[in-house]
Write an enzyme that holds these catalytic residues in place. Structure first.
Site, PDB file in Angstrom:
ATOM      1  N   LYS A  87     -22.318  -0.065  -9.423  1.00 58.23           N
ATOM      2  CA  LYS A  87     -21.360  -1.175  -9.805  1.00 58.23           C
ATOM      3  C   LYS A  87     -20.710  -1.662  -8.303  1.00 58.23           C
ATOM      4  O   LYS A  87     -20.161  -1.003  -7.467  1.00 58.23           O
ATOM      5  CB  LYS A  87     -20.378  -0.664 -10.712  1.00 58.23           C
ATOM      6  CG  LYS A  87     -19.647  -1.481 -11.497  1.00 58.23           C
ATOM      7  CD  LYS A  87     -19.023  -1.118 -12.473  1.00 58.23           C
ATOM      8  CE  LYS A  87     -17.980  -1.788 -13.458  1.00 58.23           C
ATOM      9  NZ  LYS A  87     -16.904  -1.032 -13.973  1.00 58.23           N
TER      10      LYS A  87
HETATM   11  C1  E4P Z   1     -15.629  -2.313 -16.875  1.00 61.66           C
HETATM   12  O1  E4P Z   1     -16.611  -2.374 -16.223  1.00 61.66           O
HETATM   13  C2  E4P Z   1     -14.424  -2.446 -16.425  1.00 61.66           C
HETATM   14  O2  E4P Z   1     -14.151  -1.929 -15.082  1.00 61.66           O
HETATM   15  C3  E4P Z   1     -13.513  -2.472 -17.454  1.00 61.66           C
HETATM   16  O3  E4P Z   1     -13.848  -2.896 -18.711  1.00 61.66           O
HETATM   17  C4  E4P Z   1     -11.937  -3.065 -16.925  1.00 61.66           C
HETATM   18  O4  E4P Z   1     -11.222  -2.939 -18.388  1.00 61.66           O
HETATM   19  P1  E4P Z   1      -9.559  -3.190 -18.255  1.00 61.66           P
HETATM   20  O5  E4P Z   1      -9.470  -4.665 -17.905  1.00 61.66           O
HETATM   21  O6  E4P Z   1      -9.214  -2.626 -19.652  1.00 61.66           O
HETATM   22  O7  E4P Z   1      -9.078  -2.267 -16.851  1.00 61.66           O
END
Ligand code: E4P
Length: 217
Positions: A87
């Site tokens: 990622k």
């Molecule tokens: C996923 O890949 C993201 O990091 C995550 O969904 C972020 O979510 P949040 O906005 O609730 O922190």
């Protein structure tokens, strides 16, 4: 549509896996910190454990932000298990890193996507997934679902293989609307997935069936 769980919590990952509907897991540095995981060894071990629980794509986010550091870190993460998806944040060096991993055949997820232009760049660089953050846009009074719709149109126009991984999900309605628009994947906290189960007429109907079932025995 694929269902990923958005957590580093092993109990929640197991619970979602036991439901039989789980296709993968996404994590980020904040979710890892929430579980009290720190240090390179502990992080790599945690990802290894997740890969042993779920047979699907597991997004592991790099902690660094320069090209050289991201490719070093990403190579280490990818070596943990074939299901690891590296990622990478949506920054200039991140685009270069996406291209590097794409050329190497290592899967990537471009995170922190807040505009259609960012998604287009990530797809051009060969990202396997782009992660538009719905909830964080909604939080600042911008309709996150519009972004999913725009990316869907662009990717369909040019037949990009890059999958739209709708992230920052806050509610079951986000999941349903993503399914209507045609997001390829949602990644969600466990509670929003479980809330899809709920309907008062189901509860009422089941109570009636259970009561009537007693009359049959
Ligand atoms: C996923 O890949 C993201 O990091 C995550 O969904 C972020 O979510 P949040 O906005 O609730 O922190």
């Amino acid at each position: 549509m694929k269902f990923f769980i958005d957590t580093a919590n092993l109990a929640q990952i197991k619970e979602a896996q036991d439901l039989g509907i789980l296709d993968g897991v996404t994590t980020n540095p904040s979710l890892m910190a929430k579980e009290g995981i720190s240090g390179k060894e502990a992080i790599l071990n945690h990802y290894k454990t997740i890969c042993e629980i779920v047979d699907g794509d597991i997004s592991a986010e790099v902690l660094s932000t320069t090209y050289e550091e991201m490719i070093k870190e990403g190579d280490e993460l990818a070596a943990i298990h074939p299901n690891i998806v590296v990622k990478i944040p949506m920054i200039k060096d991140g685009i270069k890193a996406l291209k590097y991993f794409s050329n190497k055949g290592i899967k990537t997820n471009c995170t922190l996507i807040f505009s259609a232009g960012q998604a287009l760049l990530a797809a051009k660089a060969g990202a396997n997934y782009v992660s538009p953050f719905l909830g964080r846009l909604d939080d600042i009074s911008v309709d996150g679902m519009n972004l999913i719709e725009e990316i869907r149109i662009i990717f369909d126009n040019y037949m990009f293989d890059t999958e739209i991984l709708a992230a920052s999900i806050r509610s079951p309605m986000h999941i349903i609307n993503c399914a209507k628009i045609g997001a390829d994947v949602i990644t969600s906290p466990l509670d929003s997935i479980l809330n899809l189960l709920n309907h008062p007429l189901t509860d009422k109907g089941l109570a009636q069936f259970v009561a009537d079932a007693k009359k049959l025995s």
